[in-house]
Enzyme design. Structure first.
Site, PDB file in Angstrom:
ATOM      1  N   ARG A   1      18.872   0.818  -1.509  1.00 47.08           N
ATOM      2  CA  ARG A   1      20.110   1.383  -2.060  1.00 47.08           C
ATOM      3  C   ARG A   1      21.381   0.794  -1.426  1.00 47.08           C
ATOM      4  O   ARG A   1      22.327   0.482  -2.154  1.00 47.08           O
ATOM      5  CB  ARG A   1      20.058   2.913  -1.957  1.00 47.08           C
TER       6      ARG A   1
ATOM      7  N   GLY B   1       0.793  -1.212   0.000  1.00 46.96           N
ATOM      8  CA  GLY B   1       0.000   0.000   0.000  1.00 46.96           C
ATOM      9  C   GLY B   1       0.829   1.268   0.000  1.00 46.96           C
ATOM     10  O   GLY B   1       0.412   2.292  -0.524  1.00 46.96           O
ATOM     11  N   ALA B   2       2.028   1.188   0.612  1.00 52.51           N
ATOM     12  CA  ALA B   2       2.883   2.375   0.721  1.00 52.51           C
ATOM     13  C   ALA B   2       3.081   3.005  -0.654  1.00 52.51           C
ATOM     14  O   ALA B   2       2.817   2.385  -1.667  1.00 52.51           O
ATOM     15  CB  ALA B   2       4.232   1.984   1.316  1.00 52.51           C
TER      16      ALA B   2
ATOM     17  N   CYS C   1      26.594   3.273  -0.016  1.00 54.39           N
ATOM     18  CA  CYS C   1      25.748   4.088  -0.896  1.00 54.39           C
ATOM     19  C   CYS C   1      26.046   5.561  -0.646  1.00 54.39           C
ATOM     20  O   CYS C   1      26.211   5.985   0.491  1.00 54.39           O
ATOM     21  CB  CYS C   1      24.291   3.772  -0.579  1.00 54.39           C
TER      22      CYS C   1
ATOM     23  N   TYR D   1      -0.399   3.437  -3.254  1.00 55.20           N
ATOM     24  CA  TYR D   1      -1.049   2.535  -4.197  1.00 55.20           C
ATOM     25  C   TYR D   1      -2.391   2.057  -3.621  1.00 55.20           C
ATOM     26  O   TYR D   1      -2.784   2.485  -2.530  1.00 55.20           O
ATOM     27  CB  TYR D   1      -0.086   1.416  -4.595  1.00 55.20           C
TER      28      TYR D   1
END
Lengths: 263, 743
Positions: free
Chosen positions: B336, B182-183, B359, B186
């Site tokens: 990442r 859902g995050a 990163c 969506y």
């Protein structure tokens, strides 16, 4: 003009290392070997003098086992004309004075105009080999040299030393002489790949004690000191590891400073 | 799996303080072997490039990550994100292709997760031509002009069945963890959030009504596959839109508590989709673990009984330990950090955290997804995305067939450092990296001082931090180069062509970088700008701004024609120092590429805060002392004069390739001196982004023993082959020596 440069293949420790079981040394798995940093400056000083003179010879000399050949090859690649390596099993645990005694016998054969040593080796940190060598050879010497000018005509050198407060001491010395050279006196050159390859074709004499008219006894007679063991430093108290975000850490540090200042 | 030789010689146990990171944890019916979890992230593989998908995810499991997930995975053609690349689990073909990922992940002993996704209006359906459904007819704030169809109650049942059918296919493919995603705003979150949900029936209005769709979907998916698979949900605990949407102290906490019994794992984020750089925060604005004030609340406040995984560009093992010990999260999530270093967990386990390739937070990886189509790239890890198609492994380097050769690399910038490092790891007999400057790093050394860092809160969240973390490019390579006994780095040494000829190297690689145009030559007019001359003390190139060689007046105009960050970074820095800055560009937006890196929203807020004047579709006609004469590119008669003290020209760059061409022009000399190969890489070949310079250096080193190293070898193209096809038809297209083994 001939300049002899005694050099050492030193052991460099990894960030983490272990000692041998008997505590008398570092496990060789944790060391890498390299030409002593101070010796890169003494060699460079020799190469600059020889280059400026347009003639002469720079001879690198080392007391060391097979692996020390790598240090001498590095010197040859950078421009030394030839190298001498002295080794004998009797030298395994040789101390500073024994090494100086052996070097003296080798240097004497060369009748040099100058002997340029590094101030110290990065692994043993005695700062004594050069000075002891001068004593054996009966040469005048100046230690911890940070500037050097050689005058071939008068056979003298003008050298500089840095004293307390940044004072520069200027010294004139009659040659032949021995100088121990400080880091930063010049910018040591590096060898390109061709010079590294060609170094293997330059002469490297490998001498035993007997070639220098010495024997085991000469080594042991000079020796005065023997390493018993190495031990890691006591881990210090009084340290606090501050955890948390940078803001939290900063706040904690500020608290500590305030606490100490008010105390 | 063979153990690396170095480890056999010298077993170094991990520091016991990191033990907690290696404790297993139960997730529903599955056991996660440690606390390292690659959360779902896009790579450009989807279900159409199964080799890319399988090899990329699995190399992380090989490197110690306990679980890896797909990117967002569409459950039905109604959720089609073309031209962006999602995974899809629409049919048995997708089951087969994603099954390859599961097999390879399981081979290395990890769990495979799948993020079931229905986008609603955020999925424009440009391939499927389907009509997305949504809770209300609110057009997407992410796409252009996409309206959903209002979902009535029959539609809701159909949508939930799509999730269930997809979950069953996911289980059949071999997935261990099945998400209801859902995050990033969506479909399930669209129902939950009043920002999207304007309904008045039992699926809208009250919290319970808005939560109903997500709750029922979780119940149905759990009923279908919950015995076999762990059920996860990815939830933005605060969409950062205030009371209009989900706030942590309100529905954020409430929703977790409401459906906690239906999930086995919470994967928590912040932000929405239109500005998802609040989640994938670039280092320019966000520090490590920046989501803690939001996502950290759920577990710390005892709102869940289930394991929680969270993110925040977490690369430091000490931070990871603190997060778990403090009860912030149970599991360290990484997208990442896992791309930048697939072997991050192994390096901690083997007691060599200094080898972690951290990163830098430049978000180049994300930019390629945002562009839509290209495979993911990584500035720090040139092998990211190349595991299958080029056979590259991030840590394994086969010995070069011509390892007896000596190599000279000229220039220790991004391309030169990377090339020398990889050549060293490939066992070349001698690699000399020779650099003109007093330290390695090249342009990274001044670029990492760009932006600004006045530390002031920058509206929404985050602070202006500058590009300091980009210096990790150099730091990592410095540490590696120091470790390689066959690589020598020589500084303060500028080589002439004659020096190079006499160097004694059989292979010579020129990586001499580039410089900014000094006369205003630019991509808009393809001509210099009259009056432009950065040899004058009031006109500067961007590097001169950082190097502080010239005084900079109070009124500054920055001309930015490159389209990436440089002009904006200079403007940000100078405005941060209190200068009055005008930022001008010939296109419709400044720093257009920063939309793709998700830096743009925060950049615009910061430039606005700092009072930077932005002038788009504008170009300089001529420059005079004290006055820049500009015109609008759509109407050259529309002119404007800017009275400024200093001009910064960020127009275009030019390669420093004179040495290469001088060497190349005398082929007889090259032959006489035994130089067998002469190559040009990075900005010295063509100015480009850091990510591409590093790739170029890496690519040459990986292929230094190919028949013609100057020309990249073909890579495997995973496209449909007509007629009968076997996997070997693809695999045999690898011409180099693959360092990644088939399983």
């Amino acid at each position: 003009m001939r300049i002899v440069v005694p050099v050492k293949q030193v052991a460099a420790l990894d960030d983490e290392f272990e000692l041998l079981d008997d505590g008398a040394g570092v496990d060789p798995d944790f060391v890498e070997r390299d030409l002593n940093e101070w010796d890169t400056f003494s060699l460079e000083a020799a190469l600059l003098l020889s280059g400026a003179a347009g003639e002469g010879e720079v001879v690198a000399v080392s007391v060391g086992d097979d692996e020390a050949s790598e240090a001498l090859l590095t010197c040859l690649a950078k421009g030394a004309d030839r190298a001498v390596r002295i080794w004998d099993d009797a030298l395994q645990d040789a101390d500073v004075l024994s090494v100086a005694r052996v070097l003296a016998a080798a240097v004497e054969r060369e009748s040099p105009d100058l002997v340029l040593c590094g101030v110290q080796s990065s692994d043993a940190v005695n700062g004594a080999t050069g000075v002891a060598l001068a004593a054996h050879l009966g040469l005048p010497h100046v230690a911890v040299v940070s500037g050097l000018q050689y005058d071939a005509g008068s056979g003298t050198a003008m050298v500089e030393r840095e004293l307390e407060g940044g004072l520069i001491e200027v010294v004139t010395i009659r040659c032949p002489a021995l100088l121990t050279i400080q880091t930063g006196i010049n910018e040591p050159r590096y060898a390109n790949l061709r010079a590294i390859k060609q170094a293997r074709e330059k002469p490297m004499d490998e001498l035993a004690l007997s070639d220098l008219g010495l024997d085991d006894e000469a080594v042991t007679a000079t020796a005065g000191a023997r390493r018993r063991r190495l031990r890691p430093p006591e881990s210090g108290g009084g340290a606090e590891i501050i955890e948390g975000s940078s803001a939290e850490a900063a706040a904690r540090i500020a608290d500590i400073v305030k606490e100490r200042m008010s105390g | 799996m063979s153990v690396p030789a170095a480890e056999e010689e010298r077993p170094v146990a991990r520091d016991p303080k990191y033990d907690i990171l290696f404790e297993p944890i139960q997730i529903g019916p599955k056991t996660l072997k440690n606390r390292f979890y690659q959360v779902p992230h896009c790579i450009g593989a989807g279900s159409e490039r199964p080799g890319f998908q399988a090899y990329h995810r699995a190399v992380k499991v090989e490197g110690g990550w306990g679980a890896v997930c797909t990117e967002y995975c569409s459950i039905h053609p109604e959720s089609d994100d073309t031209s962006r690349v999602s995974a899809r689990i629409w049919d048995d073909g997708d089951v087969r292709n994603l099954g390859a990922m599961c097999d390879r992940v399981h081979h290395y002993g990890g769990l495979a997760g799948i993020e079931l996704w229905y986008g609603g209006p955020h999925a424009p359906c440009m391939e499927s031509r389907a009509t997305p459904r949504g809770p209300s007819q609110i057009p997407s704030d992410f796409e252009i002009n996409i309206h959903p169809r209002y979902a009535d109650k029959d539609d809701i049942l159909e949508l939930q069945k799509m999730y269930v059918d997809a979950a069953l296919r996911a289980r059949d493919a071999g997935f261990d963890i099945v998400y209801v995603y859902g995050a990033h705003s969506y479909l399930p979150l669209q129902f939950l959030s009043p920002f999207y949900n304007k309904r008045t029936d039992e699926y809208g209005g009250s919290f319970e009504n808005r939560a109903r769709f997500w709750k029922e979907t979780l119940e149905k998916v759990r009923e279908a596959v919950g015995d076999d698979c762990a059920i996860a949900s990815r939830f933005a605990v605060d969409t950062l839109l205030g009371p209009a949407s989900i706030e942590i102290g309100e529905d954020g906490v409430r929703f977790v508590e409401y459906v906690d019994h239906l999930v086995d794992l919470w994967d928590l984020t912040v932000g929405d989709i239109a500005e998802w750089g609040q989640n994938a925060g670039p280092s320019r604005f966000f520090e490590e673990n920046h989501e803690k004030p939001y996502t950290g609340v759920i577990k710390a406040g005892d709102h869940t009984d289930k394991p929680v995984v969270g993110v925040g560009r977490i690369t430091n093992p000490d931070t990871m330990v603190a997060i778990i010990k403090s009860g912030q999260f149970d599991i360290i999530g990484g997208a990442r950090p896992s791309i930048s270093d697939p072997f991050l967990p192994k390096k901690i386990e083997e007691g060599r955290p200094e080898d972690i390739r951290e990163c830098i937070g430049c978000n180049q990886c994300i930019s390629r997804w945002e562009i839509g189509g290209p495979p993911m790239v990584c500035t720090q890890n040139a092998t990211a995305g190349e595991e299958y198609r080029r056979g590259w492994h991030p840590e394994n380097f086969s010995k070069a067939a011509n390892a007896d050769k000596g190599v000279l690399v000229i220039g220790a910038g991004p391309a030169g450092m990377e090339c020398a490092m990889v050549l060293g790891k490939r066992g070349m007999s001698a690699v000399h990296l020779v650099e003109d400057a007093s330290e390695i790093g090249g342009c990274v050394n001044w670029i990492s001082k760009l932006g600004h860092s006045d530390g002031k809160e920058n509206l929404a969240r985050g602070t202006a931090r500058g590009l300091g973390e980009w210096a990790r490019i150099t730091n990592y390579r410095q540490i590696q180069l120091d470790k390689l006994r066959n690589v020598e780095v020589h500084l303060n040494s500028r080589l002439s062509a004659q020096d190079v000829l006499e160097y004694g190297a059989e292979i010579v690689i020129v990586a001499t970088g580039c410089h900014f145009a000094t006369d205003g030559l630019n991509p808009a007019t393809h001509a210099p700008i009259p009056g432009a001359d950065t040899s004058l003390d009031w006109q500067l190139t961007p590097d001169q701004v950082v190097k502080g060689e010239k005084p900079i007046g109070q009124r500054v105009l920055v001309l930015e024609n490159e389209g990436y960050h440089m002009g904006a970074s200079v403007a940000q820095r100078l405005a941060g120092e209190g200068k009055q800055v005008h930022l001008m560009t010939q296109v419709g937006d400044i720093a257009g590429y920063m939309e793709y890196t998700l830096e743009a929203p925060m950049l615009h807020r910061d430039l606005h805060r700092l009072g930077v004047g932005i002038h788009t579709y504008t170009m300089l006609e001529r420059i005079e002392p004290g006055a820049c004469h500009a015109y609008n590119i759509w109407n050259e008669a529309h002119k404007e004069v800017f009275e400024v003290d200093t001009v910064v020209l960020c127009t275009q760059r030019l390669s420093n390739h004179e040495l290469y061409h001088e060497l190349k022009s005398d082929k007889a000399a090259l032959e006489r001196e035994g130089i067998e190969g002469l190559y040009l890489i990075g900005d010295a070949a063509a100015p480009r982004m850091l990510v591409d310079s590093i790739f170029d250096g890496h690519r040459l080193a990986r292929e230094i023993d190919s028949p013609n190293p100057a020309m990249p070898l073909p890579f495997i193209r995973e496209r449909r082959l007509w007629g009968e096809v076997a996997n070997s038809d693809f695999d045999t297209q690898l011409f180099g020596t693959p360092d990644v083994a088939p399983v």
